[in-house]
Write an enzyme that holds these catalytic residues in place. Structure first.
Site, PDB file in Angstrom:
ATOM      1  N   ARG A 171       0.813  -1.219   0.000  1.00  0.00           N
ATOM      2  CA  ARG A 171       0.000   0.000   0.000  1.00  0.00           C
ATOM      3  C   ARG A 171       0.848   1.271   0.000  1.00  0.00           C
ATOM      4  NH1 ARG A 171      -5.032  -0.518   0.090  1.00  0.00           N
ATOM      5  NH2 ARG A 171      -5.482   1.469   1.080  1.00  0.00           N
ATOM      6  N   LEU A 172       2.045   1.177  -0.553  1.00  0.00           N
ATOM      7  CA  LEU A 172       2.936   2.339  -0.676  1.00  0.00           C
ATOM      8  C   LEU A 172       2.739   2.948  -2.069  1.00  0.00           C
ATOM      9  CD1 LEU A 172       6.112   0.781   0.987  1.00  0.00           C
ATOM     10  CD2 LEU A 172       4.303   2.170   2.051  1.00  0.00           C
TER      11      LEU A 172
END
Length: 192
Positions: A171-172
């Site tokens: 989720r970066l």
């Protein structure tokens, strides 16, 4: 990498046309009525360029009424195969009659007839009613071209904001935001 969001969109859109199994031009259109109540539905993008993103519809439909009451809209493309999305927000205007006519002429005949038969977004008592209206349109235009109905045409969303989102592990994600600045754009990043 380009600093023009339209150029970036065109590159991503070209990739999506190759990788998405169905309807790479499908886009969620969000509108709001005069009281600010939101509504969203899927439509198909039928044109785009530096001046905006074009969709077509019945101008007596719910979405058209909302676009008349509040001439701002948002678009969201989600290309799952590419793990990308594009968010667009902007002001809405009508596409010219000439442009609407030209696009309507490219539609399949049954789609053209359906535009005459449908009172889009209005209550329908039975499917038979719609099928009867479609048959009436077939008979009316049998042997000739189907002209564009006067209540059918295009809308252009001229972007003020464009966000290009790229999925990343854990989720970066990468989020690039472009905001209209006169004739150009300012660019920044957003936290994922």
């Amino acid at each position: 990498m380009s600093d023009n969001p339209i150029t970036l969109f065109e590159a991503w859109y070209a990739e999506a046309r190759q990788t998405e199994i169905n309807d790479s031009n499908a886009v969620a259109l969000a509108t709001a009525d005069g009281q600010g109540r939101p509504s969203v539905r899927m439509v198909l993008l039928k044109g785009h360029g530096p001046d905006g993103f074009v969709i077509y519809t019945n101008r007596e439909s719910r979405k058209a009424g909302e676009l008349t009451a509040n001439a701002h809209a948002a678009l969201l493309f989600h290309w799952k195969s590419l793990r990308r999305q594009v968010r667009i927000e902007g002001r809405v205007s009508l596409v010219s009659d000439a442009e609407s006519d030209a696009y309507f002429a490219t539609r399949g005949r049954d789609s053209q007839l359906g535009a005459w038969a449908s009172e889009q977004s209005r209550p329908l008592d039975t499917r038979d009613t719609f099928e009867r209206r479609f048959a009436e349109a077939q008979a009316r235009f049998e042997g000739g071209d189907v002209p564009r109905p006067p209540h059918w045409g295009g809308y252009r969303i001229a972007p003020d904001r464009i966000e290009l989102w790229q999925d990343r592990e854990h989720r970066l994600h990468e989020r690039r935001l472009f905001v209209r600045d006169g004739e150009g754009w300012t660019e920044g990043l957003l936290f994922p």
